[in-house]
Design a protein around this motif. Structure first.
Motif, PDB file in Angstrom:
ATOM      1  N   ASP A  73      -0.790   0.923  -2.733  1.00 41.90           N
ATOM      2  CA  ASP A  73      -0.074   0.457  -1.544  1.00 41.90           C
ATOM      3  C   ASP A  73      -0.320  -1.049  -1.496  1.00 41.90           C
ATOM      4  OD1 ASP A  73       0.753  -0.314   0.981  1.00 41.90           O
ATOM      5  OD2 ASP A  73       0.108   1.552   1.913  1.00 41.90           O
ATOM      6  N   ALA A  75       0.976  -3.342   0.294  1.00 37.76           N
ATOM      7  CA  ALA A  75       0.896  -3.901   1.643  1.00 37.76           C
ATOM      8  C   ALA A  75      -0.519  -3.766   2.208  1.00 37.76           C
ATOM      9  CB  ALA A  75       1.901  -3.210   2.555  1.00 37.76           C
ATOM     10  N   ARG A  76      -1.210  -2.697   1.809  1.00 37.01           N
ATOM     11  CA  ARG A  76      -2.564  -2.468   2.306  1.00 37.01           C
ATOM     12  C   ARG A  76      -3.622  -2.856   1.299  1.00 37.01           C
ATOM     13  NH1 ARG A  76      -2.391   3.239   5.698  1.00 37.01           N
ATOM     14  NH2 ARG A  76      -0.642   2.691   7.030  1.00 37.01           N
TER      15      ARG A  76
END
Length: 126
Positions: A73, A75-76
């Motif tokens: 992920d 974005a994370r």
């Protein structure tokens, strides 16, 4: 510098599943691939899976193909390893790694790793 913190390890019976996570922080601009490695007691550390963070291309060691899935992920800033159909031979300490790579299979071979996490323990009982 890049800091990598693994989580999600534990003890399960053979046939079970676990999902490992690796949270990355710091300056990741010098690394474009991420990988998972493991080290069983008395054995050398070996590459399990790797992913190119830009293309999403993945590579797996033959011993885990069809059972493990690496994903991320962006974005994370988190890397995952979904482990299914676990076997006692999967027991070991699992490490997250950040690497510079051309293709992910070189990371599985241990080439280009720049940063390591401290690991999380996975124990599979029969």
């Amino acid at each position: 510098q890049v800091q990598l913190v693994e989580s999600g390890g534990g003890s399960v019976q053979a046939g079970g599943s676990l999902r490992l996570s690796c949270a990355a922080s710091g300056d990741t601009t010098s690394t474009n691939c991420m990988g998972w490695f493991r080290q069983a007691p008395g054995k050398e550390r070996e590459g399990v899976a790797a992913i190119d963070s830009g293309t999403g291309s993945t590579m797996y060691d033959d011993s885990v193909k069809g059972r493990f899935t690496i994903s991320q992920d962006n974005a994370r800033n988190t890397l995952y390893l979904q482990m299914n159909s676990l076997k006692p031979g999967d027991t070991g300490k699992y490490y997250c790694a950040a690497a510079a790579c051309v293709v992910p299979h070189t990371v599985v071979a241990g080439v280009g790793v720049k940063y390591w996490g401290k690991g999380t323990l996975v124990t599979i009982s029969s």
